[in-house]
Design a protein around this motif. Structure first.
Motif, mmCIF file in Angstrom:
data_model
loop_
_atom_site.group_PDB
_atom_site.id
_atom_site.type_symbol
_atom_site.label_atom_id
_atom_site.label_comp_id
_atom_site.label_asym_id
_atom_site.label_seq_id
_atom_site.Cartn_x
_atom_site.Cartn_y
_atom_site.Cartn_z
ATOM 1 N N LYS A 380 4.491 -15.092 -3.384
ATOM 2 C CA LYS A 380 5.347 -14.931 -4.568
ATOM 3 C C LYS A 380 4.548 -14.809 -5.868
ATOM 4 O O LYS A 380 4.841 -13.912 -6.681
ATOM 5 C CB LYS A 380 6.351 -16.086 -4.660
ATOM 6 C CG LYS A 380 7.439 -16.035 -3.598
ATOM 7 C CD LYS A 380 8.499 -17.099 -3.799
ATOM 8 C CE LYS A 380 9.367 -16.798 -4.989
ATOM 9 N NZ LYS A 380 10.579 -17.661 -5.024
ATOM 10 N N LEU A 384 4.887 -11.487 -8.161
ATOM 11 C CA LEU A 384 5.431 -11.616 -9.518
ATOM 12 C C LEU A 384 4.419 -11.159 -10.563
ATOM 13 O O LEU A 384 4.787 -10.506 -11.554
ATOM 14 C CB LEU A 384 5.859 -13.060 -9.775
ATOM 15 C CG LEU A 384 7.085 -13.532 -8.979
ATOM 16 C CD1 LEU A 384 7.286 -15.035 -9.148
ATOM 17 C CD2 LEU A 384 8.336 -12.783 -9.431
ATOM 18 N N THR A 388 5.084 -7.983 -13.052
ATOM 19 C CA THR A 388 4.964 -8.138 -14.507
ATOM 20 C C THR A 388 4.016 -7.096 -15.092
ATOM 21 O O THR A 388 4.314 -6.440 -16.098
ATOM 22 C CB THR A 388 4.464 -9.554 -14.860
ATOM 23 O OG1 THR A 388 5.367 -10.518 -14.329
ATOM 24 C CG2 THR A 388 4.350 -9.735 -16.360
ATOM 25 N N GLY A 495 11.092 -7.898 -9.306
ATOM 26 C CA GLY A 495 10.536 -9.209 -9.654
ATOM 27 C C GLY A 495 11.598 -10.295 -9.630
ATOM 28 O O GLY A 495 11.361 -11.402 -9.132
ATOM 29 N N TRP A 499 11.685 -13.580 -7.253
ATOM 30 C CA TRP A 499 11.774 -14.890 -7.894
ATOM 31 C C TRP A 499 12.960 -15.700 -7.375
ATOM 32 O O TRP A 499 12.835 -16.894 -7.090
ATOM 33 C CB TRP A 499 11.883 -14.704 -9.407
ATOM 34 C CG TRP A 499 12.136 -15.980 -10.167
ATOM 35 C CD1 TRP A 499 13.350 -16.527 -10.508
ATOM 36 C CD2 TRP A 499 11.153 -16.895 -10.672
ATOM 37 N NE1 TRP A 499 13.182 -17.703 -11.195
ATOM 38 C CE2 TRP A 499 11.837 -17.953 -11.312
ATOM 39 C CE3 TRP A 499 9.761 -16.908 -10.654
ATOM 40 C CZ2 TRP A 499 11.172 -19.011 -11.919
ATOM 41 C CZ3 TRP A 499 9.094 -17.965 -11.257
ATOM 42 C CH2 TRP A 499 9.810 -18.997 -11.883
ATOM 43 N N SER A 500 14.109 -15.059 -7.231
ATOM 44 C CA SER A 500 15.346 -15.784 -6.959
ATOM 45 C C SER A 500 15.731 -15.853 -5.488
ATOM 46 O O SER A 500 16.474 -16.750 -5.085
ATOM 47 C CB SER A 500 16.507 -15.144 -7.743
ATOM 48 O OG SER A 500 16.683 -13.783 -7.340
ATOM 49 N N GLU A 504 8.634 -18.641 -0.560
ATOM 50 C CA GLU A 504 7.187 -18.561 -0.337
ATOM 51 C C GLU A 504 6.919 -18.804 1.144
ATOM 52 O O GLU A 504 7.387 -19.789 1.720
ATOM 53 C CB GLU A 504 6.475 -19.618 -1.180
ATOM 54 C CG GLU A 504 4.968 -19.666 -0.956
ATOM 55 C CD GLU A 504 4.298 -18.336 -1.227
ATOM 56 O OE1 GLU A 504 3.811 -17.712 -0.258
ATOM 57 O OE2 GLU A 504 4.292 -17.902 -2.403
#
Length: 566
Positions: A380, A384, A388, A495, A499-500, A504
């Motif tokens: 993760k 991410l 970004t 992303g 994230w949501s 992991e």
């Protein structure tokens, strides 16, 4: 698709003993298993062809002589999209049939067969110098069939001939082969662009040479695979156990009665029996290994992934991750880089191809950090960070494009600034979503569903790839800088999804993965079945015997040491 039994399923004593016998992993392990390393490098010519085909058409599309033969197919943006994306459509189909061919004919003969299909596709493309666009369309679809299948069969073959301690390194080798193919294709386009000049005098060889050069690694792979060993896992699965033991012995450079060969042979046999009994439990009518049953099993097994909420969540993780990997816009860059650089104000097609060549180098080098640190940093954080960085690059390029699209001639610095951010975008993809998305989709499945889950994820990747290749030319023409805003927003969405929704998966056991996805008990039941099989075939006895031998050796060493001191 086969592979090593996960640590959570294999008895810890077997794993520990094998590691003690084999020694270090990583580069040292590759040196120790040099024959396997050479075989894997050779098989990775299939992955090299995969990368080469991803990049080669981007430069050809901008060549004057190619445009002369293609006519409106390089002017009309929708048709231009079809010239590119029909390859991905073929690869999607090839990905679907790859498992059936590999299980029926063997991994070895599946690679040889698909190399034959690939060669036919390249020959058809070369005939475009006479017939025009129809041969490029048909030939790219046929090569796509082969590359889609090879993109599954080659990693599968490498995983099954490699010892467990270097399997991860060979996965990294495959990623290098793909990015290496992309890099080489870009620079070949750059080199051949000047054959006969870059204008109306340009020779047809400028685009025929990059297309036909694919035949060299293709022929090498096809002929060389005739002399490569069969997968030991495939041999055992099809009842050819004596031959499998002989192949393992040859691959490891050890005698057939060596304890390491015995351990690995029994582990592979346990895995094969486990798969057969799992199939017998779920689909008893498909347990016999006929060609027709193997064909039906691919689709029945993939369909079963959608039946429970917990399994469907894994489907979402695998397919949506692959969707967003493609909608970062990476293949929009790889397929149309020269056109993009030309739109960003580079002064000539030669300069655009030069800038494209740098894309290949940047992406190739950027894979190195992923290989070294992905297991330490986790999935993760890497995904991410990459998302970004890519969003930032997309938005900066869009701003520069919007402000300078009508005045590139007097704002050269702005054009090269945009080009630099395209390079930075590729770097961010190379260390993150490129390798990491594939790691994610290989880790989230229970043992009995892993092969089919990965196939589903790969299928989603190729279909998304096809869509991106199809829509990008029209987007560049109509949306212009909005193209970068679109892919930036899609990357931002990717992303948010990671994230949501995506857990992991670093260093998690299968049981822990079950807890994450709400299917507690699946891995535990599978582990119980596996341990029963291990006892049945004598793997547990072999571990105990080796353990006793180790204890005896330790005692002898202690006695000898005390005598020396005395």
């Amino acid at each position: 698709m086969g592979g090593a039994i996960p640590d959570s399923v294999v008895d810890g004593a077997a794993l520990a003993r094998r590691q003690a016998l084999t020694g270090a992993s990583g580069p040292v392990g590759l040196v120790k298993n040099f024959r396997v390393f050479c075989i894997a490098c050779f098989a990775c010519l299939g992955e090299f062809l995969y990368g080469y085909n991803q990049g080669v058409l981007s430069g050809i599309l901008t060549m004057t002589s190619f445009g002369t033969h293609m006519g409106s197919w390089v002017i009309d943006q929708t048709k231009k999209g079809w010239l590119t994306s029909i390859f991905e459509l073929g690869a999607w189909v090839g990905c679907l049939y790859s498992g059936f061919i590999a299980e029926t004919l063997s991994r070895k003969y599946a690679i040889i067969l698909n190399v034959g299909i690939f060669i036919v596709g390249v020959i058809v493309q070369s005939m475009a110098v006479v017939t025009g666009n129809s041969c490029i369309l048909g030939g790219r679809f046929v090569t796509g069939l082969a590359i889609g299948a090879l993109s599954v069969n080659v990693p599968n073959y490498n995983a099954e001939v490699a010892p467990p301690e270097v399997r991860g390194s060979l996965v990294a080798l495959q990623q290098f082969a793909i990015t290496g193919g992309i890099m080489v294709s870009f620079w070949i386009d750059y080199g051949t662009n000047n054959i006969g000049g870059t204008g109306s005098t340009q020779s047809d060889a400028a685009w025929l040479v990059p297309i036909c050069l694919q035949l060299v690694p293709g022929l090498c792979l096809g002929i060389g695979m005739l002399f490569m060993p069969f997968s030991p896992r495939w041999l055992i699965h099809h009842g050819r156990e004596a031959e499998a033991r002989k192949v393992l012995s040859s691959l490891r450079g050890l005698s057939q009665d060596d304890e390491l060969i015995e351990l690995e042979f029994l582990e592979i046999k346990a895995q094969s029996i486990f798969e057969k009994r799992s199939t017998a439990e779920k689909w008893p009518h498909l347990v016999e290994l006929t060609a027709w049953n193997t064909f039906k099993l691919q689709f029945v097994a993939i369909g079963s992934l959608f039946r429970t909420k917990a399994m469907f969540r894994r489907v979402i993780v695998a397919t949506v991750t692959m969707f967003f990997q493609q909608f970062t816009g990476i293949n929009a860059v790889l397929y149309y880089a020269p056109s993009i650089f030309e739109a960003l104000g580079t002064s000539s097609n030669t300069t655009s191809l030069l800038a494209t060549g740098v894309v290949g180098i940047a992406m190739f080098i950027a894979t190195i950090p992923a290989v070294l640190y992905i297991d330490k940093l986790g999935r993760k954080p890497v995904l991410l960070a990459g998302a970004t960085g890519m969003v930032f690059c997309h938005m900066i390029i869009a701003v520069i494009f919007a402000k300078n699209q009508t005045q590139w001639a007097t704002h050269k610095a702005a054009g090269w600034a945009a080009v630099a951010f395209v390079w930075l975008f590729v770097v961010n993809f190379g260390y993150s979503w490129g390798p990491c998305a594939w790691v994610i989709i290989s880790e989230v499945w229970p043992l009995s569903n892993r092969a089919y889950g990965i196939a589903l994820g790969a299928s989603a990747n190729w279909m998304s790839n096809f869509i991106v290749g199809q829509i990008t030319p029209d987007m560049l023409e109509s949306l212009k800088y909005g193209t970068f805003i679109f892919f930036g927003l899609m990357t931002f969405g990717g992303g948010i999804f990671i994230w949501s929704y995506v857990p992991e998966t670093k260093r998690l056991t299968l049981e822990e993965m079950d807890t994450l996805f709400g299917s507690v008990g699946v891995a535990e039941a599978e582990a119980t079945r596996m341990k029963e099989i291990q006892l049945e075939i004598g793997l547990a006895d072999a571990i105990d015997r080796i353990g006793r031998d180790d204890s005896s050796d330790d005692e002898k060493a202690a006695v000898e040491e005390s005598e020396v001191k005395g």
